[in-house]
Write a protein that holds these residues in place. Structure first.
Motif: not given
Length: 494
Positions: A147, A152-154, A163, A165, A168-171, A268
């Motif tokens: 990740t 896209c690590y948060v 925060k 998404t 489908r990736k957290p950012t 991001h």
């Protein structure tokens, strides 16, 4: 049979609401208990998820009660809810159940550890549970590493971001009401302003950090050094050493040097340009002295002296080659040379030792709060019994009691008064002994500190001071003489 139930969320249920999960488990165990004629007398809710046994307060409380033989059995959803941590912790838990003869009851099976077959099965199951736990952790670490590499690590959104998404990736996305202050901090620093001046300026404009009331020198410096604002993802900034892993008495956090960080491009957007970020880092490299936090103590007063105005710990900083004690909150109170504060503390301990020795010679000492309150309660009850005795005579004179009833009740009251008198004398004698013992014990500790202080290093001095002092409260007004500061001392209770 009488039983307790232990409720704890498993690793497979991470992300779910803890209260909802535990309520579901409690309902299932209640139905099982009703069907098998088991009376649940106590429930232990474990809401923390510490791996170590000593990070789980409800489990420690349960083990004490199990060792005391309070229950015939303990109900759990599965055996690995008790422990899937270290083998040492698993052994402690199983020994408690084995020695007390307490059953471990699950909807699947009942374990009687006095039975060799059940004992072997429980040990095997906890061993396999531990192995599964390690595999899950390895998978999680691999997934986290991937990740991070994907950018896209948060963990927590830093100041200036929120925060979101994307695909489908957290950012993160820029939150402009905060991001404008981040750009301002970078611009002001490039213009030559220091972190303290920047903190005061953005605070005056109404900027509010996420976890405190206002920005400080440290929080501004953290924003200026954080590559996240240049569109990067950072990992491995700190190394954590668990309590007891290397013989350390507490958890240790070590700040890794920058060359050991893992930095990748994030998905991001950046708040400041890479060019601006690099220029700020070049200036910081010339001004900023990197933290040398490696788990060792370098200040004898670390964690001992607190600011009387704001309650924060005073920090040791070196200015123009001279160490000072400084409150990190801007404009809070004036700083003082470190050696002056340290000398004042040692003088106080010398005076306290002399006073304790005088009290010991005079047969007095420090009050013991618990015994004092016990004596006060006994005296209060004794006074009430004396009033009750007087009331009996009044009731006899008024004809409310006949002579035989009066004698019976008077005898009971006299017996009660005699017992309270004995208890009062015993408590006074114990209190006197405790005062002398406490005074002598504290005096011995202070004497040991004063004798060994000069030959000890900073860490040793710090440990010795914390052994006799709960806190030292520091206060100093602006524009006063160097030695014009006040200290208030809280000695350790003995």
């Amino acid at each position: 049979m009488n039983a307790a139930q232990y409720l704890r969320k498993s690793r497979m249920e991470e992300g779910m609401d803890t209260e909802e999960v535990l309520a579901r488990h409690r309902k299932a165990l209640a139905a099982f208990a009703a069907a098998h004629d088991i009376h649940i007398t106590e429930t232990y809710y474990e809401v923390v998820s510490g791996e170590s046994l000593y990070a789980r307060p409800e489990m420690l409380r349960l083990l004490e009660d199990v060792e005391d033989g309070r229950y015939d059995a303990v109900l759990v959803m599965d055996l690995d809810r008790l422990s899937r941590g270290r083998m040492k912790d698993q052994g402690i838990i199983l020994d408690a159940f084995r020695d007390s003869g307490t059953l471990i009851v699950t909807p699947e099976k009942t374990y009687d550890l006095s039975d060799d077959l059940d004992d072997e099965m429980a040990e095997f199951k906890t061993f396999m549970s531990r192995r599964e736990y390690k595999i899950i952790n390895k998978r999680l670490r691999r997934g986290l590493k991937q990740t991070i590499q994907d950018g896209c690590y948060v963990a927590n959104a830093p100041y200036g971001y929120r925060k979101v998404t994307v695909d489908r990736k957290p950012t993160l996305e820029i939150y402009e009401p905060e991001a404008k202050f981040v750009r301002m901090m970078y611009d002001l620093y490039l213009q030559g302003y220091g972190c303290v001046s920047i903190a005061r300026y953005v605070n005056s404009l109404g900027a509010k950090p996420h976890r405190s009331a206002e920005f400080t020198r440290n929080s501004v410096a953290h924003i200026l050094r954080n590559p996240t604002f240049a569109g990067k993802i950072v990992w491995d900034q700190k190394t954590h050493i668990r309590k007891g892993a290397k013989g350390n008495p507490k958890h240790i956090t070590i700040c890794n040097p920058r060359e050991q960080w893992t930095i990748v491009d994030g998905i991001h957007p950046a708040i400041v340009s890479q060019e601006t970020y690099d220029q700020v880092q070049a200036i910081l490299a010339g001004r900023y002295h990197p933290s040398r936090r490696d788990g060792t103590v370098r200040s004898a007063l670390a964690g001992v002296v607190l600011c009387a105005n704001c309650g924060q710990h005073m920090q040791r900083v070196t200015m123009r080659g001279t160490p000072y004690l400084l409150c990190t909150k801007p404009g809070c109170c004036a700083s003082t040379r470190f050696e002056l504060v340290e000398g004042r503390i040692l003088t106080y301990l010398e005076d306290a030792l002399a006073q304790l020795e005088l009290e010991h010679q005079a047969g007095t000492g420090r009050n013991t709060a618990v015994l004092d309150s016990t004596l006060a309660a006994v005296q209060k009850e004794l006074a009430a019994a004396q009033r009750q005795k007087s009331r009996l005579y009044e009731l006899l004179e008024l004809g409310e009691y006949d002579l035989s009833t009066f004698r019976e009740r008077l005898g009971a009251v006299r017996e009660k008064i005699a017992g309270l008198e004995r208890l009062r004398r015993e408590t006074e004698r114990t209190l006197e002994q405790a005062r002398l013992a406490a005074s002598d014990s504290l005096a011995g500790k202070i004497r040991g500190v004063l004798d060994a202080y000069g030959a000890a290093d900073a860490a040793g001095r710090n440990a010795m001071l914390k052994g006799v002092l709960d806190a030292v409260w520091y206060e100093k007004k602006k524009k006063t003489a160097p030695a014009d500061f006040q200290l208030r001392f809280d000695l350790k209770p003995f």
